[in-house]
Each structure stands twice: as structure tokens, then as C-alpha cells.
Design a protein around this motif. Structure first.
Motif, mmCIF file in Angstrom:
data_model
loop_
_atom_site.group_PDB
_atom_site.id
_atom_site.type_symbol
_atom_site.label_atom_id
_atom_site.label_comp_id
_atom_site.label_asym_id
_atom_site.label_seq_id
_atom_site.Cartn_x
_atom_site.Cartn_y
_atom_site.Cartn_z
ATOM 1 N N THR A 44 0.841 -0.821 -0.040
ATOM 2 C CA THR A 44 -0.033 0.047 -0.063
ATOM 3 C C THR A 44 0.827 0.954 0.032
ATOM 4 O OG1 THR A 44 -0.051 0.100 2.353
ATOM 5 C CG2 THR A 44 -1.812 -1.294 1.254
ATOM 6 N N GLU A 45 0.240 2.403 -0.213
ATOM 7 C CA GLU A 45 1.060 3.572 -0.245
ATOM 8 C C GLU A 45 1.645 4.075 1.060
ATOM 9 O OE1 GLU A 45 2.696 6.902 -1.837
ATOM 10 O OE2 GLU A 45 1.292 5.635 -2.847
ATOM 11 N N GLU A 46 0.963 3.597 2.141
ATOM 12 C CA GLU A 46 1.630 3.749 3.362
ATOM 13 C C GLU A 46 2.637 3.060 3.691
ATOM 14 O OE1 GLU A 46 -1.512 3.372 2.890
ATOM 15 O OE2 GLU A 46 -2.420 5.282 3.126
ATOM 16 N N GLU A 47 2.609 1.705 3.471
ATOM 17 C CA GLU A 47 3.587 0.730 3.568
ATOM 18 C C GLU A 47 4.694 0.824 2.777
ATOM 19 O OE1 GLU A 47 3.830 -4.359 3.656
ATOM 20 O OE2 GLU A 47 1.893 -3.128 2.892
ATOM 21 N N TYR A 48 4.516 1.333 1.676
ATOM 22 C CA TYR A 48 5.700 1.508 0.818
ATOM 23 C C TYR A 48 6.413 2.884 1.414
ATOM 24 C CZ TYR A 48 8.180 3.590 -3.021
ATOM 25 O OH TYR A 48 9.377 4.222 -3.997
ATOM 26 N N GLN A 49 5.931 3.798 1.845
ATOM 27 C CA GLN A 49 6.457 4.995 2.479
ATOM 28 C C GLN A 49 7.398 4.580 3.757
ATOM 29 O OE1 GLN A 49 7.113 7.836 1.072
ATOM 30 N NE2 GLN A 49 5.460 7.370 -0.597
ATOM 31 N N SER A 50 6.828 3.515 4.427
ATOM 32 C CA SER A 50 7.306 3.236 5.858
ATOM 33 C C SER A 50 8.237 2.294 5.900
ATOM 34 C CB SER A 50 6.079 3.086 6.718
ATOM 35 O OG SER A 50 5.110 2.279 6.140
ATOM 36 N N THR A 51 8.387 1.165 4.771
ATOM 37 C CA THR A 51 9.374 0.305 4.946
ATOM 38 C C THR A 51 10.183 0.321 3.706
ATOM 39 O OG1 THR A 51 7.785 -0.850 3.436
ATOM 40 C CG2 THR A 51 7.404 -1.203 5.624
#
Length: 284
Positions: A44-51
């Protein structure tokens, strides 16, 4: 004597270890970008930004990125345009390359060697260095922003294909032509009815090399096809790039979508592909 043999064995072991380490390193360099692309496509967008890039996605069944990439990039239109371009360009390139090779191989005339040398010289010229002239010609002929103009540009003489066909013609006896001509066949009949069917391995080799280049071609399509309705599959992926950043989760999903058709075609025709490439290697 035993010491010398022992040193040789140690040296061979060290060389083998070094060789396999290099192979492993090369494999990692080739595989890691693909693995990162697969991981990113399912985040997801949030997962891509945080991992990190090599972090596994939480859910490999998250297909929202693929839906967004296919719809917003209008990839259906891109696939259609690319399919049309592929079919027309491959058929035309094979015919042009085979006919040119036929003339250069079967007919001895003044300037034959010069033409072959000019082809070799043209192969050494970088394509990007000639784009200014090509663009001026395309603009003068009104071929810019037209799919047929782009196809004509890609139909330009494929030097590699010509030399592949030349090598195959060298192994086809001239007696085939002479026998057919004695029986009343024309030169066109000799080429299309006798020689062209014998060029199947060369045709497959040429189609593979040219097809991969046309399918992945980006520079000319972005330069000559400026309308959104004329985008190809390679330019469609750039929908998610911009001055404020790129949405790599959608781009990676789009990349995986573009791989699927080629993967299916390869699995279906892999025997013909391997047979054509192997025959091309033997003939060359």
C-alpha cells in the motif's frame, strides 16, 4: 613434485571459489531489482513509504495497485497500440530484411560490397545522434503524432536482421534458384515460394530480437506519439511520474502487468524461440 601438485590443486580450488562467488554476485545483481519490483507492487502507499525496498509486503493478495495502474495509465489502449505496432513492424521488417539479404547474396552487381559496408557503418552510428535529422524528416512528411508514422520510423532497416538473413542465404544452395527458374519460376516466386519458407529459423531469430526492442521502445514513442490516445505500453508506465515524485508502487504493478503477455508468449513458443536462436548461432 607432490608440493607442486598440491599448490596447483589449491590454486584451482581458489579459482573455482572465486568463479562461483562472481556467479552468485552477478545473479544477485540481476535478481534483486525484480524482487524489489514484486515486493513494491503489492504494498500500500503507507506501507511503501514506511518500509524498506526489500521488506516483504504484509499482503500478497493486495491487487489494488494493479487495478489503479491498469485503469489510470489506460494500459488497455497501450496494449492495443503496441500490438498493432508489433505486428506491422515485425512483418515489414522481416520482409524488408529478407528481401535485401536475398538481393545482396544472390545478385552480384557493382556496389554490392559498398552497400554491405554502408550497412556495417550504419550499425556503428548511435541512433540518438540521428534523431534531429529523423525528426525533421518526420515533421516535413507530416508523420508526427500518427501511429503509422511511428511504425514507418521503426520499420527502418534492421542491420542485425539483414546479417542474420545473409548468413542463412550463404547456406542455401544457388541450385535451388536455378532449378526453379529453369522450370519457369520468377525471381519473386523463387523468393516467396522456395527460399522464404526455408528461412523460418532466421525469421524466428529476427522476430525475437526486433520484437523485444519494439515492445520495450520508449524514446521514439514518447517523441513521435504525443497524443494520449496514441500511447504505447512503455509510455503508459510514465503516467505515475511527475515533478513532485513518482508513485513506484503503481509503476511496479504496471511493470508486472507488461511482463505477463511476453511471459505467456514465451512459454507458448519457447521451442520455436530456442530452435531459432540455436539455428542462428550455428549458421552464423
Amino acid at each position: 613434485m607432490s608440493e607442486i601438485n598440491e599448490k596447483k590443486s589449491i590454486g584451482s580450488i581458489a579459482f573455482s571459489i572465486f568463479k562461483y562467488l562472481m556467479l552468485i554476485a552477478g545473479s544477485l545483481v540481476a535478481v534483486i531489482p525484480v524482487v524489489v519490483c514484486v515486493f513494491t507492487a503489492f504494498k500500500t502507499e503507507e506501507e511503501y513509504q514506511s518500509t524498506s525496498a526489500l521488506t516483504l509486503p504484509k499482503n500478497f493478495l493486495y491487487f489494488e495497485n494493479f487495478k489503479v495502474a491498469f485503469k489510470q495509465a489506460n494500459m488497455a489502449r497501450g496494449f492495443l497500440n503496441t500490438a498493432i505496432v508489433l505486428v506491422v513492424v515485425l512483418v515489414a521488417s522481416v520482409l524488408i530484411g529478407a528481401m535485401l539479404a536475398y538481393v545482396l547474396n544472390r545478385f552480384k552487381f557493382v556496389g554490392n560490397g559498398l552497400i554491405r559496408n554502408l550497412f556495417m557503418f550504419a550499425a556503428l552510428l548511435p541512433g540518438i545522434a540521428m534523431q534531429v535529422t529523423i525528426y525533421q524528416i518526420m515533421n516535413a512528411l507530416g508523420l508526427i503524432n500518427h501511429l503509422y508514422g511511428y511504425m514507418i520510423c521503426l520499420m527502418g532497416t534492421d542491420i542485425i536482421s539483414i546479417y542474420i538473413f545473409l548468413q542463412f542465404f550463404e547456406n542455401l544452395p544457388v541450385s535451388l534458384d536455378e532449378s526453379a527458374i529453369i522450370d519457369g519460376c520468377t525471381y519473386f516466386g523463387v523468393f516467396f515460394k522456395i527460399l522464404l519458407p526455408l528461412l523460418k529459423p532466421a525469421i524466428m531469430t529476427s522476430v525475437v530480437l526486433k520484437g523485444v526492442g519494439v515492445y520495450n521502445e520508449y524514446y521514439a514513442s514518447s517523441l513521435y506519439l504525443q497524443s494520449k490516445e496514441l500511447k504505447t505500453i512503455s509510455t503508459a508506465l510514465y503516467t505515475f511520474t511527475g515533478p513532485y515524485g513518482s508513485q513506484y508502487n503503481y509503476i511496479c504493478a504496471g511493470v508486472l502487468i507488461t511482463i505477463i503477455p511476453i511471459l505467456i508468449i514465451f512459454l507458448v513458443f519457447q521451442k520455436q524461440v530456442y530452435g531459432g536462436l540455436a539455428a542462428g548461432a550455428v549458421k552464423g
